[in-house]
Structure formats: C-alpha cells, structure tokens
Design a protein around this motif. Structure first.
Motif, short mmCIF file in Angstrom:
data_model
loop_
_atom_site.label_atom_id
_atom_site.label_comp_id
_atom_site.label_asym_id
_atom_site.label_seq_id
_atom_site.Cartn_x
_atom_site.Cartn_y
_atom_site.Cartn_z
N VAL A 225 98.31 26.52 54.10
CA VAL A 225 98.32 27.50 55.19
C VAL A 225 97.20 28.52 54.97
N SER A 226 97.08 28.97 53.74
CA SER A 226 96.07 29.97 53.41
C SER A 226 94.66 29.45 53.67
N LEU A 227 94.42 28.18 53.35
CA LEU A 227 93.10 27.59 53.57
C LEU A 227 92.82 27.48 55.07
N ALA A 228 93.83 27.13 55.84
CA ALA A 228 93.64 26.94 57.28
C ALA A 228 93.41 28.24 58.02
N GLU A 229 93.67 29.37 57.40
CA GLU A 229 93.48 30.66 58.06
C GLU A 229 92.02 31.04 58.19
N VAL A 230 91.14 30.39 57.42
CA VAL A 230 89.70 30.62 57.56
C VAL A 230 89.12 29.44 58.33
N GLN A 231 88.11 29.69 59.16
CA GLN A 231 87.64 28.67 60.09
C GLN A 231 87.12 27.43 59.37
N HIS A 232 86.34 27.62 58.29
CA HIS A 232 85.80 26.44 57.62
C HIS A 232 86.90 25.65 56.92
N GLY A 233 87.96 26.35 56.50
CA GLY A 233 89.09 25.65 55.90
C GLY A 233 89.87 24.85 56.93
N LEU A 234 90.09 25.46 58.11
CA LEU A 234 90.77 24.75 59.19
C LEU A 234 89.99 23.51 59.59
N GLN A 235 88.68 23.65 59.71
CA GLN A 235 87.84 22.52 60.08
C GLN A 235 87.93 21.41 59.04
N TYR A 236 87.95 21.78 57.77
CA TYR A 236 88.04 20.79 56.70
C TYR A 236 89.34 20.00 56.80
N LEU A 237 90.46 20.71 57.00
CA LEU A 237 91.76 20.04 57.09
C LEU A 237 91.85 19.18 58.34
N GLU A 238 91.22 19.63 59.43
CA GLU A 238 91.21 18.81 60.64
C GLU A 238 90.38 17.55 60.42
#
Length: 495
Positions: A225-238
C-alpha cells in the motif's frame, strides 16, 4: 573529565570492593558534565568493565551501567571521521542482551533523526545493523528498519551490504517481511532506488501471487500500500499486474476453484481501499470489479466481512476526489441502495458493528482541502439516501442513547455533517435537537461532553440560527465543555 580520569575509574571497576561506588561516581560525573568529550564516552562504550555489569545478576549495578551506556551513546557523533564507529558500537550491537542492543540502535536512530541530512556511511556498521533484523525483539527490528531505510539509500550498492541484506531473504517469514518493508521504504524514495531493489520487491510479489500463507500475503499487501501511494510505485505495481492478479482471486468463479482465497478477501479489500484513498481514479475506474465486490460485501449482510467492507468504503469515498469519481462512475440507484443499506445497519447491527458503521460514515462525509460546492452536493445526496427525511430525526434517537459509545459515535458523525451548510440546516430542522444539545444535565460522560462542545462550537459560528439561539450557543462555548450549572440555576429552570 579527562582520559586519565576515565582510565582510573575503569581500573577501579576491576576491584570488586570498589565497583558499586565507582559505577555511581561515573554515572554522577556524566550527568553533571555539561559537555562530554567523544573520546571519553567512546572509551566507556567499548569498555568490557561496563558491559560485564549489563549482563550481571546485580540489578542495581545493571541499572547504573545501563544509564552510563545510554548517556555515552547519546553523545555519539555519527559523522566523526577520525573514530571507528563500528569498533565503538560492535559490543553493543552484538550483545545477547536485547536491552543493550536496543540502547545502541535507538541512539543511532536518534542521531540520524536530529539531522535529516545525515546518514551512515560506515559499511561495517551498516552490516551490523542489518544483522539486527534477525532479532526476536520486535522493538529492535523496528528501529533497525528505520535506520536501514535511510542508511541503505547511500550504501545499498556496496557488495557486502547488498549480500548481507539479501541473505535475510532466505530466513523466516518475519525476517523476510522486515527486508520487504525496508525495500518498499527505499523504493518509495525514487524511481532509481526502486529499480535497485526491484528483485526484493519482485520476490515479495511472488509470495503474494503464488504462496499459500494467507497471513504472510496479507502482511505483504499491507506493505505494498505504501509503495502504491507514490506514482512511480503505483506504476511499477500496475506493470507487474498485481492489481489484476489479486483482484481476480476474489471473483466468485475463482473462489470456487480455490476456497482458501476467501480468507484473503479482507486483506485484498483493505489493499485496494487504502490505495483508492490516495489514487482514487486509478483504482475506482481501473478496477471496477473490485468496487463491485465491495458493494456486494456491504449488501450481503455478512457480519464477518462487514467491518472490512465498511472501512474500505470509507477509504474509497473519504477524499473529495474519491467522492467525485464514485459519483461519476456509478448509477445513482446503486448508490442509493448502498447508503440505504447502511442506514438499516445503524438500526439493526450489534453495538460494536453499529459504532464501526458510524465511524465509517464519519470518514465518508469528512472534508479535505479539495471540498467545494459540488462535493457538498454529492455528500448531501448520499446522506439523505440513508434516511429520506430532510432532517436528522433518526440521528437524534442515537444521541439520546444511554450507551456512551453509540452516543459519541453519532455525535462525531453529526459534527462532521455540521461542516456542510445543508448539515446545519438539517440540525436546525430537527425538532428539539438544539435544545437537547444545549442541556448540560443530560450528559455525564466526559468524552461525550467534549465532542458535544466541539459540535456546538461549530454551530455557534454559523448564520443559520436566530439571534437568541446563537447567543445560547456562544454562551455554551464560553462556559467550556465541562461547566456545571449552579443549583439555583437548575432549580429556577426546573420550576
């Protein structure tokens, strides 16, 4: 306080008959000395004479020695270039005594926290701290995680550091989760750092996708959840298709194939909900089947799933952007059904779940910095889906409830609603409510008095009420939350 003084005291500690007196003298001198020299404190930190008391049976000596070590540690200067920090701290960090390790780790973290631009560059020291991740003591590992989340930003590329860090991936679930948490913290920092730790992140994602330990998978999702809160982290998980993979696991046809996935539903719902709070467009529009799953859970009446569903709905709609996206993408009839269902739950649920429902509604109707007239209109529509009447009559019954928990939960919701113009009007149009709120004789619970005071403070600043009511509201505010009416006042009022 000189090096000769220090050497003399350490020598005296070797004489059994002088040890307690000498320990006390060292401790007193450290407390009285306004500026401690690092070469003195470093010598005491490394001293075997001090450490023997920390592991000894005499509790008084142990406590004094612990105070000495704490004072010396607090004098550490992590940027000192002419001192061997590893040599100074090695005994403490390798100690089998968890309290000693804790002192060292805490003081390192305190030193780093005092200066946001400071970090650790001593590779050997960083390796010792990585070893602290193996500790059974949760407090030790938590501080080590904080330190390493900062120190590895500059030392991760070191071969020894990376090797020691990766070795922990072959250890227990708990230790692996600690490594995953650090990797997420590092990855959040920048896209470049995320690429450096991607292999650790990928291993964590693989455990979510292919593992069979539900508790471990839920813990990893919480970290992501914490990683997805930053845009580059969300993009990585997507890009890793994490949302698609775990989201499909809660669909009915897949649950029939693997019933164990049903235990993951709460963790998956929380995962999507928490990300939706900060990234509503990506989740609400991008993964509509998860929102549909959420709505189905709410309408199902399943008491076991309801707490998670309520919390998730609060996360999805708690921000202004979330309210806007949900309102735009879901039919009004569907939302009417959801909120009417919540209104029914307020009347029928057991007390603990009823309070949970009130808390969820409070979060749903909260305002953030983006609130505007359009958000107010959406909130008004949703609230009156709960109860079709244009007043707060159904809430009035809850604040008269003799159970403080329900009363406080309802008052908190009303306080949130009173921040909207339509909310104040709804209060005004509820016969007897303002009079009840102003009556100090009906409230005995301290927390309820405080929440009621905060509500009345908000109402006193509005222009909806007549001049006489505003005067009473302001009088209440001026008297404070815990004002007690005099006996004479009560007698006159009751006559």
């Amino acid at each position: 306080m000189s090096e000769d003084w220090c050497a003399e005291k350490l020598a005296n500690l070797k004489l059994e008959e002088n040890e307690k007196e000498t320990l006390k003298e060292i401790c007193t001198s450290l407390k009285e000395c306004k500026s401690l020299e690092s070469r003195i404190t470093s010598k005491l930190i490394k001293s075997n004479e001090i450490f023997k008391y920390l592991d000894g049976a005499d509790e008084e000596n142990k406590n004094i020695a612990s105070d000495i070590l704490s004072m010396c540690m607090s004098n550490l200067v992590l940027s000192t270039s002419n001192e061997n920090l590893t040599g100074i701290l090695e005994n403490s960090l390798k100690s089998k005594n968890p309290s000693i390790r804790s002192i060292a780790l805490n003081e390192i973290w305190n030193a780093l926290s005092r200066d946001v631009n400071r970090t650790l560059t001593d590779v050997d020291l960083v390796v010792l701290i990585i070893a602290s991740l193996d500790s059974e003591e949760t407090k030790d590992s938590a501080v080590a995680i904080n330190i390493l989340s900062k120190a590895l930003l500059t030392t991760y590329d070191n071969t020894l550091v990376k090797s020691e860090f990766h070795q922990r991936l072959g250890k227990t679930d708990i230790i692996r989760c600690r490594v995953y948490e650090i990797a997420v913290n590092l990855g959040k920092h920048s896209e470049t750092m995320l690429q450096k730790v991607h292999d650790v992140i990928d291993k964590a994602l693989n455990e979510v996708e292919n593992g069979d330990d539900v508790l471990l998978q839920m813990n990893i999702l919480e970290l992501m959840v914490s990683l997805a809160e930053v845009q580059h982290g969300l993009q990585y998980l997507e890009n890793k298709k994490l949302f698609d993979k775990i989201g499909k696991r809660v669909q009915h046809q897949n649950l029939n194939r693997n019933p164990l996935d049903s235990f993951l539903i709460p963790g998956i719902m929380k995962f999507f909900g928490k990300i939706a709070y900060s990234q509503p467009e990506s989740i609400i529009v991008g993964y509509p089947y998860m929102i549909q799953c959420l709505f189905d859970l709410i309408l199902s009446g399943d008491l076991a799933s309801l707490p998670t569903a309520l919390d998730t709905l609060a996360n999805v709609t708690g921000s202004s952007d979330g309210k806007m996206v949900v309102s735009t993408n879901y039919p009004e009839e569907h939302l009417r059904e959801i909120f009417a269902c919540l209104g029914g739950y307020l009347r029928t649920l057991p007390t603990d779940l009823k309070n949970r429902c009130f808390s969820a509604l409070e979060l749903i109707f909260q305002q953030d910095g983006k609130a505007n007239n359009q958000i107010s209109e959406i909130a008004e529509k949703w609230f009156f889906f709960i109860e079709e009447s244009r007043n707060f009559e159904f809430l009035f019954s809850f604040i008269k409830n003799p159970f403080p928990e329900i009363k406080i939960a309802c008052l908190n919701l009303i306080k949130t609603l009173s921040l909207y113009p339509w909310g104040v009007v709804g209060l005004k149009n509820t016969a007897g409510m303002i009079e009840y709120l102003l009556d100090r004789r009906v409230e005995f619970d301290k927390e309820a008095k405080q929440v009621k005071y905060e509500l009345i403070s908000i109402l006193s600043e509005t222009s909806v009420f007549d001049a006489h009511t505003i005067l009473l509201l302001k009088k209440y505010v001026n008297e404070g939350p815990h004002y007690v009416e005099g006996i004479l006042d009560v007698a006159v009022e009751g006559s």
